[in-house]
Design a protein around this motif. Structure first.
Motif, PDB file in Angstrom:
ATOM      1  N   ASN A 266      -7.786  -2.925   4.608  1.00 14.43           N
ATOM      2  CA  ASN A 266      -6.339  -3.172   4.508  1.00 14.43           C
ATOM      3  C   ASN A 266      -5.496  -2.063   5.128  1.00 14.43           C
ATOM      4  O   ASN A 266      -4.293  -1.999   4.899  1.00 14.43           O
ATOM      5  CB  ASN A 266      -5.926  -3.372   3.043  1.00 14.43           C
ATOM      6  CG  ASN A 266      -6.173  -2.148   2.178  1.00 14.43           C
ATOM      7  OD1 ASN A 266      -6.935  -1.261   2.558  1.00 14.43           O
ATOM      8  ND2 ASN A 266      -5.544  -2.108   1.017  1.00 14.43           N
ATOM      9  N   CYS A 267      -6.115  -1.204   5.933  1.00 13.30           N
ATOM     10  CA  CYS A 267      -5.387  -0.084   6.552  1.00 13.30           C
ATOM     11  C   CYS A 267      -4.914  -0.389   7.972  1.00 13.30           C
ATOM     12  O   CYS A 267      -4.354   0.482   8.637  1.00 13.30           O
ATOM     13  CB  CYS A 267      -6.248   1.172   6.555  1.00 13.30           C
ATOM     14  SG  CYS A 267      -6.718   1.755   4.913  1.00 13.30           S
ATOM     15  N   GLY A 268      -5.141  -1.598   8.473  1.00  7.65           N
ATOM     16  CA  GLY A 268      -4.669  -1.955   9.812  1.00  7.65           C
ATOM     17  C   GLY A 268      -3.151  -2.061   9.841  1.00  7.65           C
ATOM     18  O   GLY A 268      -2.560  -2.770   9.020  1.00  7.65           O
TER      19      GLY A 268
ATOM     20  N   TYR B 267       4.860   8.282   7.470  1.00 15.39           N
ATOM     21  CA  TYR B 267       4.818   8.597   6.048  1.00 15.39           C
ATOM     22  C   TYR B 267       5.407   9.978   5.749  1.00 15.39           C
ATOM     23  O   TYR B 267       6.175  10.138   4.800  1.00 15.39           O
ATOM     24  CB  TYR B 267       3.369   8.526   5.581  1.00 15.39           C
ATOM     25  CG  TYR B 267       3.114   8.958   4.162  1.00 15.39           C
ATOM     26  CD1 TYR B 267       3.249   8.060   3.109  1.00 15.39           C
ATOM     27  CD2 TYR B 267       2.712  10.253   3.864  1.00 15.39           C
ATOM     28  CE1 TYR B 267       2.996   8.439   1.801  1.00 15.39           C
ATOM     29  CE2 TYR B 267       2.457  10.646   2.565  1.00 15.39           C
ATOM     30  CZ  TYR B 267       2.602   9.735   1.541  1.00 15.39           C
ATOM     31  OH  TYR B 267       2.346  10.115   0.246  1.00 15.39           O
ATOM     32  N   PHE B 268       5.046  10.977   6.531  1.00 13.95           N
ATOM     33  CA  PHE B 268       5.431  12.345   6.210  1.00 13.95           C
ATOM     34  C   PHE B 268       6.876  12.689   6.565  1.00 13.95           C
ATOM     35  O   PHE B 268       7.426  13.651   6.036  1.00 13.95           O
ATOM     36  CB  PHE B 268       4.501  13.344   6.914  1.00 13.95           C
ATOM     37  CG  PHE B 268       3.217  13.588   6.176  1.00 13.95           C
ATOM     38  CD1 PHE B 268       3.215  14.053   4.876  1.00 13.95           C
ATOM     39  CD2 PHE B 268       2.000  13.344   6.781  1.00 13.95           C
ATOM     40  CE1 PHE B 268       2.032  14.284   4.190  1.00 13.95           C
ATOM     41  CE2 PHE B 268       0.812  13.575   6.107  1.00 13.95           C
ATOM     42  CZ  PHE B 268       0.830  14.043   4.812  1.00 13.95           C
TER      43      PHE B 268
ATOM     44  N   SER C 194       7.421   3.998   3.964  1.00 13.41           N
ATOM     45  CA  SER C 194       6.208   3.258   3.639  1.00 13.41           C
ATOM     46  C   SER C 194       5.117   4.232   3.227  1.00 13.41           C
ATOM     47  O   SER C 194       5.204   5.436   3.483  1.00 13.41           O
ATOM     48  CB  SER C 194       5.749   2.433   4.837  1.00 13.41           C
ATOM     49  OG  SER C 194       4.503   1.813   4.581  1.00 13.41           O
ATOM     50  N   TRP C 195       4.055   3.682   2.618  1.00 12.98           N
ATOM     51  CA  TRP C 195       2.912   4.498   2.197  1.00 12.98           C
ATOM     52  C   TRP C 195       1.935   4.761   3.332  1.00 12.98           C
ATOM     53  O   TRP C 195       0.902   5.391   3.134  1.00 12.98           O
ATOM     54  CB  TRP C 195       2.181   3.800   1.047  1.00 12.98           C
ATOM     55  CG  TRP C 195       1.847   2.365   1.349  1.00 12.98           C
ATOM     56  CD1 TRP C 195       2.612   1.270   1.086  1.00 12.98           C
ATOM     57  CD2 TRP C 195       0.680   1.871   2.006  1.00 12.98           C
ATOM     58  NE1 TRP C 195       1.998   0.126   1.534  1.00 12.98           N
ATOM     59  CE2 TRP C 195       0.807   0.469   2.094  1.00 12.98           C
ATOM     60  CE3 TRP C 195      -0.465   2.471   2.516  1.00 12.98           C
ATOM     61  CZ2 TRP C 195      -0.161  -0.329   2.688  1.00 12.98           C
ATOM     62  CZ3 TRP C 195      -1.431   1.670   3.116  1.00 12.98           C
ATOM     63  CH2 TRP C 195      -1.272   0.291   3.180  1.00 12.98           C
ATOM     64  N   THR C 196       2.276   4.299   4.531  1.00 15.52           N
ATOM     65  CA  THR C 196       1.383   4.497   5.663  1.00 15.52           C
ATOM     66  C   THR C 196       2.195   4.630   6.941  1.00 15.52           C
ATOM     67  O   THR C 196       3.405   4.421   6.959  1.00 15.52           O
ATOM     68  CB  THR C 196       0.398   3.316   5.787  1.00 15.52           C
ATOM     69  OG1 THR C 196      -0.598   3.616   6.773  1.00 15.52           O
ATOM     70  CG2 THR C 196       1.108   2.024   6.178  1.00 15.52           C
ATOM     71  N   ASP C 197       1.527   5.002   8.023  1.00 14.27           N
ATOM     72  CA  ASP C 197       2.152   5.031   9.344  1.00 14.27           C
ATOM     73  C   ASP C 197       1.922   3.677  10.007  1.00 14.27           C
ATOM     74  O   ASP C 197       0.796   3.171  10.010  1.00 14.27           O
ATOM     75  CB  ASP C 197       1.532   6.121  10.225  1.00 14.27           C
ATOM     76  CG  ASP C 197       1.754   7.523   9.673  1.00 14.27           C
ATOM     77  OD1 ASP C 197       2.681   7.701   8.863  1.00 14.27           O
ATOM     78  OD2 ASP C 197       0.992   8.434  10.053  1.00 14.27           O
TER      79      ASP C 197
ATOM     80  N   HIS D  53      -3.464   8.396   2.904  1.00 19.63           N
ATOM     81  CA  HIS D  53      -2.612   9.207   2.038  1.00 19.63           C
ATOM     82  C   HIS D  53      -2.942   9.017   0.565  1.00 19.63           C
ATOM     83  O   HIS D  53      -2.975   9.988  -0.200  1.00 19.63           O
ATOM     84  CB  HIS D  53      -1.139   8.903   2.329  1.00 19.63           C
ATOM     85  CG  HIS D  53      -0.746   9.200   3.742  1.00 19.63           C
ATOM     86  ND1 HIS D  53      -0.846  10.460   4.289  1.00 19.63           N
ATOM     87  CD2 HIS D  53      -0.277   8.394   4.732  1.00 19.63           C
ATOM     88  CE1 HIS D  53      -0.452  10.424   5.554  1.00 19.63           C
ATOM     89  NE2 HIS D  53      -0.113   9.189   5.844  1.00 19.63           N
ATOM     90  N   VAL D  54      -3.199   7.785   0.177  1.00 20.13           N
ATOM     91  CA  VAL D  54      -3.588   7.555  -1.224  1.00 20.13           C
ATOM     92  C   VAL D  54      -5.007   8.046  -1.476  1.00 20.13           C
ATOM     93  O   VAL D  54      -5.347   8.437  -2.600  1.00 20.13           O
ATOM     94  CB  VAL D  54      -3.423   6.076  -1.615  1.00 20.13           C
ATOM     95  CG1 VAL D  54      -1.967   5.702  -1.708  1.00 20.13           C
ATOM     96  CG2 VAL D  54      -4.125   5.153  -0.629  1.00 20.13           C
ATOM     97  N   MET D  55      -5.828   8.068  -0.450  1.00 23.87           N
ATOM     98  CA  MET D  55      -7.171   8.629  -0.585  1.00 23.87           C
ATOM     99  C   MET D  55      -7.085  10.131  -0.856  1.00 23.87           C
ATOM    100  O   MET D  55      -7.784  10.658  -1.734  1.00 23.87           O
ATOM    101  CB  MET D  55      -7.982   8.353   0.681  1.00 23.87           C
ATOM    102  CG  MET D  55      -9.433   8.795   0.632  1.00 23.87           C
ATOM    103  SD  MET D  55     -10.295   8.285   2.140  1.00 23.87           S
ATOM    104  CE  MET D  55     -11.870   9.107   1.945  1.00 23.87           C
ATOM    105  N   ALA D  56      -6.219  10.818  -0.127  1.00 25.92           N
ATOM    106  CA  ALA D  56      -6.019  12.247  -0.364  1.00 25.92           C
ATOM    107  C   ALA D  56      -5.489  12.499  -1.769  1.00 25.92           C
ATOM    108  O   ALA D  56      -5.903  13.455  -2.438  1.00 25.92           O
ATOM    109  CB  ALA D  56      -5.061  12.815   0.687  1.00 25.92           C
ATOM    110  N   ASP D  57      -4.588  11.637  -2.219  1.00 28.78           N
ATOM    111  CA  ASP D  57      -4.059  11.774  -3.577  1.00 28.78           C
ATOM    112  C   ASP D  57      -5.161  11.600  -4.617  1.00 28.78           C
ATOM    113  O   ASP D  57      -5.195  12.301  -5.642  1.00 28.78           O
ATOM    114  CB  ASP D  57      -2.950  10.751  -3.828  1.00 28.78           C
ATOM    115  CG  ASP D  57      -1.652  11.093  -3.109  1.00 28.78           C
ATOM    116  OD1 ASP D  57      -1.502  12.257  -2.699  1.00 28.78           O
ATOM    117  OD2 ASP D  57      -0.802  10.195  -2.963  1.00 28.78           O
TER     118      ASP D  57
END
Length: 431
Positions: free
Chosen positions: A108-110, A124-125, A131-134, A313-317
């Motif tokens: 689901n990261c596409g 994101y940054f 959004s929670w992603t780029d 990003h959520v993986m890093a969290d």
């Protein structure tokens, strides 16, 4: 001593190991694609769906197409295709193939799965990210205004099934090439043969990897043969092979080099997350490798669970929550099978082959995500082969994440000049 919170989190992770890892949910388009077989010509569109776009004067589709990986195995990748509305010129519209930066390695990261995926690049940054992603397309509206077709691959494993070969530039670059073939094959977009690729970070590595695949680029019998590549734009590109000296022939020397490589890539949780996904992606490209060669048993389970279920990003969290400052405990004190790992890293990186067209690199002096020495060494290597590789430091103190926005006006003009046939001075350092 671990805090109570960290101990509780570790207990939660241990509990999840006893359960089957859940597959992340994906929209119906991707769910159906994941059930399809990767058979057909390279670049062949096997599913498409027209979607809304917020870009003015544009029309857009989600597509699934046939690609292949570094080992020659056929795969399915998904992508966006955006084209101007109205009749195309007789010679067809130029193709711009976008290669995105790191989003993660789960299905689901596409980026094409996000709401309004054709919008301008959303990061994101950055302060204006929402959004929670780029996701999104840099210069997309400008390219549409110029009359270009834009195709943006998700890469294999990010919505098309299979295991994403994260940071395996030789595979990601093939996905870029086949995305361009797919766009060229779609009669409704009016694409021609003139093609350029542009990418950032992971995608920058994919772009320069694609540039050094002359045999793959010229392969016949694809969905669209004989695309004419005019240039490659790389924003802060990675090139792992350029960073690794000649790999030792003995396991002891390889183990020492692997230890140094690992230490350089895990100074904080964010980069550690990329490193874990990189191991997961390398193992996907070469199933003979085992995550437990480099990681502890617990580390391998965590890497597999998070890489297959969460975006970056959520993986890093999740790593930060569960392990805090103890994340390095997931790495074995001494890796094994290191010769095979290093060979896989190098084989999956940029080929030491002269690019088929000019390359331009844009980078910021404050980039701590992709060390600028990576593309500096790449430039030296390719220029020594007679390539035309420019490397432009951006004004001010630009980070990895400000690089796409600051460089946009520069490479927009560079792309226009390549399409118009304007002569280009050699960008290699003199002397």
């Amino acid at each position: 001593m671990k805090s109570f919170i960290q101990s509780l989190a570790l207990a939660c992770f241990s509990f999840t190991f006893a359960n089957a890892f859940a597959e992340p949910p994906v929209p119906p388009f991707y769910e159906s694609v994941m059930q399809m077989s990767p058979t057909g010509k390279l670049g062949q569109v096997i599913k498409k769906e027209q979607i809304k776009t917020s870009l003015k004067g544009a029309q857009a589709w989600k597509i699934a197409y046939i690609s292949s990986d570094v080992a020659g195995r056929q795969t399915i990748a998904t992508a966006l295709v955006i084209a101007p509305v109205g009749p195309a010129p007789k010679e067809g519209r130029p193709i711009l193939a976008w290669a995105h930066g790191t989003t993660g390695s789960a299905q689901n990261c596409g980026p094409s799965q996000i709401t309004d995926p054709t919008r301008a690049l959303n990061q994101y940054f950055l302060m204006n990210g929402n959004s929670w992603t780029d996701f999104g397309i840099p210069n997309g509206q400008e390219f549409i205004n110029e009359g270009y077709v834009v195709v943006a691959t998700d890469y294999q494993g990010l919505g098309g099934g299979g295991k994403h070969q994260y940071a395996v530039a030789a595979t990601n670059g093939r996905d870029v090439i086949n995305a361009a073939r797919a766009a060229s094959s779609m009669t409704e977009v009016g694409a021609g043969k003139k093609t350029l690729a542009y990418g950032w970070s992971q995608g920058g590595g994919a772009a320069i990897a694609a540039a050094s695949m002359p045999d793959y680029l010229s392969q016949q019998g694809t969905a669209a043969d004989n695309l004419q590549y005019l240039g490659f734009v790389a924003l802060a590109p990675e090139d792992v092979a350029a960073m690794l000296p000649k790999v030792p022939t003995d396991e002891a020397g390889a183990a020492k080099l692997m230890q140094e490589f690992t230490a350089a890539n895990v100074p904080n949780v964010f980069l550690f997350t990329h490193f874990m996904m990189g191991l997961w992606g390398a193992q996907a490209s070469n199933p003979a490798l085992k995550l437990t060669d480099v990681l502890t048993e617990e580390g391998a389970k965590v890497a597999d669970q998070l890489s297959s279920n969460k975006c970056v990003h959520v993986m890093a969290d999740a790593f930060n929550y569960a392990y805090g400052d103890n994340y390095k405990s997931l790495i074995k004190p001494q890796a094994s099978n290191t010769l095979a790992w290093l060979k896989t890293f190098i084989d999956g990186s940029v080929n030491p082959v002269k690019p088929v067209a000019p390359v331009v690199i844009y980078w910021g002096s404050k980039d701590v995500t992709v060390p600028p020495v990576m593309h500096e060494l790449y430039q030296k290597q390719m220029c020594a082969m007679g390539a035309n590789v420019g490397r432009i430091q951006l004004p001010g103190e630009q980070t990895h994440f400000t690089t796409p926005g600051v460089s946009a006006p520069m490479y927009l003009q560079w792309v226009k000049d390549r399409i118009s046939g304007k002569p280009l001075a050699n960008g290699c350092p003199k002397g």
